[in-house]
Design a protein around this motif. Structure first.
Motif, PDB file in Angstrom:
ATOM      1  N   ALA A 143       6.440  -0.325   2.059  1.00  0.00           N
ATOM      2  CA  ALA A 143       7.230   0.634   1.303  1.00  0.00           C
ATOM      3  C   ALA A 143       6.170   1.758   1.044  1.00  0.00           C
ATOM      4  O   ALA A 143       6.736   2.675   0.585  1.00  0.00           O
ATOM      5  N   VAL A 189       8.787  -0.767  -6.655  1.00  0.00           N
ATOM      6  CA  VAL A 189       9.320  -1.518  -5.385  1.00  0.00           C
ATOM      7  C   VAL A 189       8.649  -3.067  -5.499  1.00  0.00           C
ATOM      8  O   VAL A 189       7.353  -2.940  -5.540  1.00  0.00           O
ATOM      9  N   TYR A 223      11.821  -2.675   5.289  1.00  0.00           N
ATOM     10  CA  TYR A 223      11.513  -1.257   5.310  1.00  0.00           C
ATOM     11  C   TYR A 223      12.884  -0.360   5.270  1.00  0.00           C
ATOM     12  O   TYR A 223      13.248   0.483   4.418  1.00  0.00           O
ATOM     13  N   VAL A 257      14.169  -0.840   1.745  1.00  0.00           N
ATOM     14  CA  VAL A 257      13.555  -0.172   0.569  1.00  0.00           C
ATOM     15  C   VAL A 257      13.530   1.464   0.871  1.00  0.00           C
ATOM     16  O   VAL A 257      13.900   2.071  -0.273  1.00  0.00           O
TER      17      VAL A 257
END
Length: 287
Positions: A76, A165, A208, A211
Motif C-alpha cells: 500500500a 489502510v 494492491y 487498496v
C-alpha cells in the motif's frame, strides 16, 4: 462525485476477505458468504460505506482542513504516498512514530531539525566549513528524518481525520486519533474490528489493486472538495468586491444626496433673503 461500479470492485478483488478461522465476529454485518474457507465481503456494504466516507472527506477538505494518509504495509505504501503527494496531504508510509499525534509538539521539533539540516547542507558556505565526517553524519540524519517525516513536513497542525489502510497494523495511529477525538476512515478486512473506527470501509486491505481502487476513489472525493473550496473562495472574493463596490456607490449616493440637500437649503435661504429684501424695499417705497 465519481461512483465505483461492482465490476471494478470485483476485478480489483475488493470482495476477498481472510480465512474464516481468522475472522473478527464484529465484521459479520459486512460479510456476504463463505466460500472455500474464505469470507466474501458484501460489496453493497462496501459501496454504501465508501460513499459515506467520500462525503466526509469532501466536507473536511472543503472546510480547509487536512486528512492524513496512513499505510505502512508494503503493497500500500507506493499508491498511498503517490496519491497523498498529488493531493498535497500529509502521509505516513514508513513507520508510525509513537506520539506522532498525541505528542505533536515533539514531532514539530524534529521537523524543524530536518529543515535546519537541509538548510545547512544546501548552503555552500556552511557546507564547506563542516568537516567531511560531520557532513556525512548530517546527510545520514537528513535521509533518516526525510524517510520518517517527509510526508508530514508541511503539517503545521493536527489533521482533521485519518485514512488508514489495515486497522490492525495501524492500531497505534488509530489509538492516538481516538485519544484526540480525530475521526478515522479505514479499510477494514474480515480480520478487523470495524467498531474501532468511525467510518469503516469493508474491503480487502492486502491486495494492491483493492487498496489502489479505494484510495483513488477517496482521492477523487478529496479533489472535488479542494475544487469546491477554491470555488467558494472565488465566490467570496467576488462577493466582497461587489459589496465594496456597492458600499462605494452608496457612499457616493449619500454624498450626492447630502450635497443636493445643502444646495436646496442654500437656495431656500437665498430665496428667503431675497423676499425679505423685496419686502424692505416695498416698505420704504410706501413710506
Amino acid at each position: 462525485m465519481a461512483q465505483l461500479e461492482y465490476k471494478e470492485l470485483l476485478d480489483a478483488g475488493v470482495h476477498f476477505g481472510h480465512l474464516t478461522r481468522k475472522w473478527d465476529p464484529k465484521m459479520a454485518p459486512y460479510i456476504f458468504m463463505e466460500k472455500n474457507g474464505i469470507h466474501i465481503i458484501d460489496l453493497n456494504k462496501t459501496l454504501a460505506c465508501l460513499e459515506d466516507a467520500q462525503e466526509v472527506v469532501k466536507g473536511i477538505v472543503r472546510s480547509g482542513r487536512k486528512i492524513m494518509f496512513v499505510a505502512t504495509k508494503k503493497q500500500a505504501q507506493e499508491i498511498v504516498a503517490e496519491e497523498a503527494r498529488r493531493l498535497k496531504m500529509p502521509y505516513v508510509t514508513e513507520r508510525w512514530l509513537g506520539g506522532m499525534l498525541t505528542n505533536f509538539a515533539t514531532i514539530k521539533k524534529s521537523l524543524k531539525k530536518l529543515q535546519n539540516v537541509e538548510r545547512m547542507l544546501k548552503d555552500e558556505t556552511t557546507a564547506k566549513n563542516i568537516a567531511k565526517r560531520e557532513r556525512l553524519t548530517l546527510d545520514r540524519e537528513r535521509i533518516k528524518l526525510e524517510r520518517l517525516l517527509g510526508g508530514v513536513a508541511d503539517l503545521s497542525r493536527l489533521p482533521a481525520a485519518l485514512f488508514v489502510v489495515d486497522v490492525k497494523r495501524e492500531h497505534l495511529a488509530v489509538s492516538e486519533a481516538h485519544r484526540l477525538g480525530i475521526p478515522v476512515i479505514a479499510m477494514c478486512d474480515t480480520n478487523s474490528n470495524p467498531e474501532n473506527v468511525e467510518y469503516p470501509i469493508p474491503a480487502n486491505d492486502d491486495a494492491y489493486k483493492s487498496v489502489s481502487l479505494i484510495t483513488l476513489a477517496l482521492g477523487k472525493a478529496i479533489e472535488e472538495g479542494i475544487m469546491e473550496r477554491k470555488l467558494d473562495k472565488d465566490n467570496a472574493a467576488l462577493q466582497e468586491e461587489e459589496d465594496a463596490k456597492r458600499a462605494v456607490d452608496e457612499a457616493r449616493e449619500a454624498k450626492e444626496a447630502k450635497a443636493a440637500a445643502k444646495a436646496a437649503v442654500d437656495a431656500a435661504v437665498v430665496e428667503a433673503i431675497a423676499e425679505a429684501a423685496a419686502e424692505d424695499v416695498a416698505t420704504e417705497e410706501e413710506a
